[in-house]
Motif scaffolding. Sequence first.
Motif, mmCIF file in Angstrom:
data_model
loop_
_atom_site.group_PDB
_atom_site.id
_atom_site.type_symbol
_atom_site.label_atom_id
_atom_site.label_comp_id
_atom_site.label_asym_id
_atom_site.label_seq_id
_atom_site.Cartn_x
_atom_site.Cartn_y
_atom_site.Cartn_z
ATOM 1 N N ALA A 1 -10.959 5.676 -46.384
ATOM 2 C CA ALA A 1 -10.434 6.073 -45.072
ATOM 3 C C ALA A 1 -9.011 6.607 -45.213
ATOM 4 O O ALA A 1 -8.656 7.625 -44.612
ATOM 5 C CB ALA A 1 -10.464 4.889 -44.103
ATOM 6 N N LEU B 1 -7.889 10.464 -44.224
ATOM 7 C CA LEU B 1 -6.820 10.805 -43.282
ATOM 8 C C LEU B 1 -5.744 11.646 -43.973
ATOM 9 O O LEU B 1 -5.225 12.610 -43.393
ATOM 10 C CB LEU B 1 -6.221 9.522 -42.693
ATOM 11 C CG LEU B 1 -5.196 9.743 -41.580
ATOM 12 C CD1 LEU B 1 -5.809 10.474 -40.388
ATOM 13 C CD2 LEU B 1 -4.600 8.402 -41.129
ATOM 14 N N THR C 1 -19.429 7.169 -36.547
ATOM 15 C CA THR C 1 -19.037 8.166 -35.534
ATOM 16 C C THR C 1 -19.998 9.358 -35.447
ATOM 17 O O THR C 1 -19.936 10.121 -34.483
ATOM 18 C CB THR C 1 -17.597 8.679 -35.780
ATOM 19 O OG1 THR C 1 -17.429 8.964 -37.169
ATOM 20 C CG2 THR C 1 -16.571 7.647 -35.343
ATOM 21 N N GLU D 1 -22.921 13.476 -27.863
ATOM 22 C CA GLU D 1 -21.901 13.427 -26.808
ATOM 23 C C GLU D 1 -20.883 14.566 -26.989
ATOM 24 O O GLU D 1 -20.499 15.230 -26.028
ATOM 25 C CB GLU D 1 -21.208 12.065 -26.948
ATOM 26 C CG GLU D 1 -20.257 11.669 -25.876
ATOM 27 C CD GLU D 1 -19.530 10.365 -26.308
ATOM 28 O OE1 GLU D 1 -20.165 9.481 -26.938
ATOM 29 O OE2 GLU D 1 -18.311 10.277 -26.046
ATOM 30 N N GLN D 2 -20.452 14.793 -28.225
ATOM 31 C CA GLN D 2 -19.494 15.872 -28.496
ATOM 32 C C GLN D 2 -20.099 17.238 -28.178
ATOM 33 O O GLN D 2 -19.402 18.145 -27.733
ATOM 34 C CB GLN D 2 -19.056 15.853 -29.970
ATOM 35 C CG GLN D 2 -18.250 14.632 -30.364
ATOM 36 C CD GLN D 2 -16.930 14.521 -29.617
ATOM 37 O OE1 GLN D 2 -16.319 15.525 -29.261
ATOM 38 N NE2 GLN D 2 -16.500 13.303 -29.337
ATOM 39 N N PRO E 1 -5.649 22.338 -31.902
ATOM 40 C CA PRO E 1 -6.459 21.811 -30.803
ATOM 41 C C PRO E 1 -7.664 20.960 -31.217
ATOM 42 O O PRO E 1 -8.358 20.426 -30.346
ATOM 43 C CB PRO E 1 -6.934 23.088 -30.102
ATOM 44 C CG PRO E 1 -6.969 24.124 -31.181
ATOM 45 C CD PRO E 1 -5.882 23.776 -32.155
ATOM 46 N N THR E 2 -7.914 20.819 -32.531
ATOM 47 C CA THR E 2 -9.130 20.118 -32.957
ATOM 48 C C THR E 2 -9.126 18.640 -32.577
ATOM 49 O O THR E 2 -8.143 17.949 -32.782
ATOM 50 C CB THR E 2 -9.290 20.222 -34.491
ATOM 51 O OG1 THR E 2 -9.361 21.595 -34.870
ATOM 52 C CG2 THR E 2 -10.533 19.485 -34.975
ATOM 53 N N ARG E 3 -10.231 18.183 -32.037
ATOM 54 C CA ARG E 3 -10.409 16.754 -31.762
ATOM 55 C C ARG E 3 -11.020 16.093 -33.006
ATOM 56 O O ARG E 3 -12.043 16.567 -33.509
ATOM 57 C CB ARG E 3 -11.336 16.554 -30.560
ATOM 58 C CG ARG E 3 -11.613 15.072 -30.215
ATOM 59 C CD ARG E 3 -12.713 14.969 -29.172
ATOM 60 N NE ARG E 3 -12.348 15.732 -27.998
ATOM 61 C CZ ARG E 3 -13.199 16.477 -27.290
ATOM 62 N NH1 ARG E 3 -14.470 16.553 -27.621
ATOM 63 N NH2 ARG E 3 -12.775 17.159 -26.243
ATOM 64 N N ILE E 4 -10.401 15.037 -33.523
ATOM 65 C CA ILE E 4 -11.059 14.329 -34.617
ATOM 66 C C ILE E 4 -11.574 12.985 -34.123
ATOM 67 O O ILE E 4 -10.938 12.301 -33.330
ATOM 68 C CB ILE E 4 -10.191 14.166 -35.891
ATOM 69 C CG1 ILE E 4 -8.826 13.560 -35.614
ATOM 70 C CG2 ILE E 4 -10.024 15.488 -36.611
ATOM 71 C CD1 ILE E 4 -8.063 13.246 -36.908
ATOM 72 N N ILE E 5 -12.755 12.657 -34.631
ATOM 73 C CA ILE E 5 -13.408 11.392 -34.284
ATOM 74 C C ILE E 5 -13.634 10.700 -35.614
ATOM 75 O O ILE E 5 -14.393 11.195 -36.451
ATOM 76 C CB ILE E 5 -14.750 11.620 -33.545
ATOM 77 C CG1 ILE E 5 -14.520 12.504 -32.322
ATOM 78 C CG2 ILE E 5 -15.380 10.300 -33.142
ATOM 79 C CD1 ILE E 5 -14.960 13.935 -32.481
ATOM 80 N N PHE E 6 -12.949 9.590 -35.817
ATOM 81 C CA PHE E 6 -12.793 9.032 -37.156
ATOM 82 C C PHE E 6 -13.271 7.582 -37.189
ATOM 83 O O PHE E 6 -12.825 6.763 -36.390
ATOM 84 C CB PHE E 6 -11.300 9.081 -37.510
ATOM 85 C CG PHE E 6 -10.958 8.757 -38.942
ATOM 86 C CD1 PHE E 6 -10.530 9.771 -39.799
ATOM 87 C CD2 PHE E 6 -11.019 7.456 -39.427
ATOM 88 C CE1 PHE E 6 -10.181 9.487 -41.117
ATOM 89 C CE2 PHE E 6 -10.686 7.169 -40.750
ATOM 90 C CZ PHE E 6 -10.259 8.188 -41.590
ATOM 91 N N GLY E 7 -14.144 7.268 -38.124
ATOM 92 C CA GLY E 7 -14.537 5.874 -38.312
ATOM 93 C C GLY E 7 -16.004 5.741 -38.656
ATOM 94 O O GLY E 7 -16.765 6.708 -38.571
ATOM 95 N N TYR F 1 -4.469 15.314 -42.773
ATOM 96 C CA TYR F 1 -3.062 15.548 -42.411
ATOM 97 C C TYR F 1 -2.354 16.473 -43.408
ATOM 98 O O TYR F 1 -1.356 17.109 -43.063
ATOM 99 C CB TYR F 1 -2.310 14.209 -42.307
ATOM 100 C CG TYR F 1 -2.447 13.544 -40.949
ATOM 101 C CD1 TYR F 1 -3.472 13.880 -40.076
ATOM 102 C CD2 TYR F 1 -1.536 12.575 -40.531
ATOM 103 C CE1 TYR F 1 -3.586 13.265 -38.839
ATOM 104 C CE2 TYR F 1 -1.641 11.965 -39.287
ATOM 105 C CZ TYR F 1 -2.669 12.306 -38.448
ATOM 106 O OH TYR F 1 -2.774 11.707 -37.217
ATOM 107 N N LYS G 1 -13.779 22.797 -32.880
ATOM 108 C CA LYS G 1 -13.568 22.149 -31.581
ATOM 109 C C LYS G 1 -13.496 20.645 -31.789
ATOM 110 O O LYS G 1 -12.726 19.964 -31.116
ATOM 111 C CB LYS G 1 -14.715 22.475 -30.615
ATOM 112 C CG LYS G 1 -14.851 23.944 -30.284
ATOM 113 C CD LYS G 1 -13.653 24.443 -29.507
ATOM 114 C CE LYS G 1 -13.791 25.923 -29.193
ATOM 115 N NZ LYS G 1 -12.524 26.480 -28.684
#
Lengths: 388, 388
Positions: free
Chosen positions: B242, B246, B18, B24-25, B9-15, B250, B171
Amino acid sequence: MNTFQFQNPTRIIFGPGTVDTLAEQLAEYGKRVLLIYGGGSIKASGLYDQVQSQLKQAGAVVHELAGVEPNPRVSTVRKGIALCREHQLDFILAVGGGSVLDAAKAVAVGVPYEGDVWDFLTYKAEIKSALPLGTVLTLTATGSEMNGSSVITNWEENLKKAFGSIHAYPKFSILDPTWTFTVPANQTVNGIVDMMSHVFEQYFSLTSDTPLQERLCESILQTVIENGELALKQPDNYAARANLMLCGTYALNGGMISVGMQNDWASHMIEHEISAIYDIAHAEGLSILFPNWMKYVHKERIDRFVQFAVRVWNVDPAGKSDEDIALAGIQATRDYFTRIGAPASLGDLKIDGKDLERMAKETVRYGPVGSFKKLNEEDVRQILELSL
Amino acid sequence: MNTFQFQNPTRIIFGPGTVDTLAEQLAEYGKRVLLIYGGGSIKASGLYDQVQSQLKQAGAVVHELAGVEPNPRVSTVRKGIALCREHQLDFILAVGGGSVLDAAKAVAVGVPYEGDVWDFLTYKAEIKSALPLGTVLTLTATGSEMNGSSVITNWEENLKKAFGSIHAYPKFSILDPTWTFTVPANQTVNGIVDMMSHVFEQYFSLTSDTPLQERLCESILQTVIENGELALKQPDNYAARANLMLCGTYALNGGMISVGMQNDWASHMIEHEISAIYDIAHAEGLSILFPNWMKYVHKERIDRFVQFAVRVWNVDPAGKSDEDIALAGIQATRDYFTRIGAPASLGDLKIDGKDLERMAKETVRYGPVGSFKKLNEEDVRQILELSL
């Protein structure tokens, strides 16, 4: 690689007999269930009875929306929303293929919205919540079991549109490949074309520096190519069906294989205009269109098409120009589709050119489509003409 | 392919940039935050100030647990738990690499548990809940940013143990590759070895009919191999950093690349016994052990080692026996580790054989380890001996 966010909260439960975990999966959710399914195939196969038995075990009150059609209709979705409201249902259970799942998602997002659900398909409203949704997948194709996307058709207006939302991800999806043993050959073919097309839309991208994502896409394509033909020859080959099912799920699950890549989706948008007028399977349209799209756009980034030919189709590059290698890869795609029995032209489906201008015009209704090459109305017309 | 469940369920915010989305998160979570980090590097780099500015913007009350060490200690975790209880904190924010994230997970699961957190590492208690956790990753290696696993060391008992739980998934995780530009070369090397080892543990499996998963594993390995050397030569090459980041995520994110495959993890378990006694980096131990493990077990399934050699290392199979091809792939692995500067023997780290028996014994404390080949105490001793 571009900046991106990725999240895919869906739990998948995969393997033979996993429908028996349904009651357990339902335990954390409400007990007033709308059961959504399509034609009678789940009754003939015995799946319907198994699902009902699990619902009973979970102590659920069940109402049904049966008869969801391929290219599911907004009119059907509206019926489901009305049922949920009338009976104060709090959970949606979809049992079927991509069409059933897409319809269920539209019901799920439509129930808590005070306006008409079609607003979400025409960018008039934003999805802010949804009823929780679970699925039991019976057909390998769309990836709808593990993403937040849905495609709905409005026959009154001959429009086929899509929405996507984090709220529309299934809470859980049960994937038992043995339920796909009895899927008719033509639907297996459609599934193969569908999942390969999903990868194409992500893989043919102008975004640079994405070597992992490209390989993930190629991994799925190679595995589908091998296992697709095997599943057609041996419909009850578990390994082949399981590999295809996993490929279908990974091919389109919120963009996992193409994070940070600009996607294209022009071919899908063109196809939606064909199947909004002619009630053909989405994948039939894609099988016809995609190799023609490839021919039309391949010069935009010949290196990606060369890589595709060599890595996915094992085209021997020795002594060939980039153009020749790229074209050999495109031809291999067409040949594969033909070999498995997918159509190569609109003529194969008895569709002539009379609606071509209208389809081209509707495709670009909200502006040019695609990103690998931005297609305007004339580009779309030419691709459709190549497809006659 | 085996039956499996998968959920991440983890949201990743990449770049790049960020970290500016942190406030906001945080918006959907509590405002009483325990900020966990390691040494001073995040202060030197300016990241600490950026994080504090976001926390201020979010209106958070912040307490700090600083100084989390490599191979994070249960004593440190206990301090974090005490801080959360004392100040009634309701959110954990980890800023750092795998050690900081692992410590933060242990704090998160430890707070709502009435017993001692070490119980989770020794199978005495089951994790039933956790404080919500967010992370900002500064080091590419462990995949901890998108999984529910944590490895904690108990120096009083010279034990290094792991736990995993769906409740321990972050999260959200913010991944900005530019923060890894200044990671020292040796830590970049460790990260490369670590993520390759994670893939090895999944890829070398006796489970049959997993062609997609094998290709996903190979995709990560190939991409790490190419980009690892590039990142070492050009530490501020964004694409290389980068791509590595990733790959690290993964490589170990809840088993996405190896769903339905039995994993091995013997090498990790052996390594934990080395670094429970000697305070070496986990990846140093893995670099030493893995090619020796490969040599020791490769005959169990020579075809997978042949495939590894040919697909990942481009070993030319022409005129070679399977054994020769397999050994060439193993040698290529050792050569790569050596080329990037990772150790090849315990001797390289000035560790002699005196604790070998003890490490072998402790590795199999709960029974034989591994699944590709089940290793008993004598097997482990032999692999350790090959590693002297």
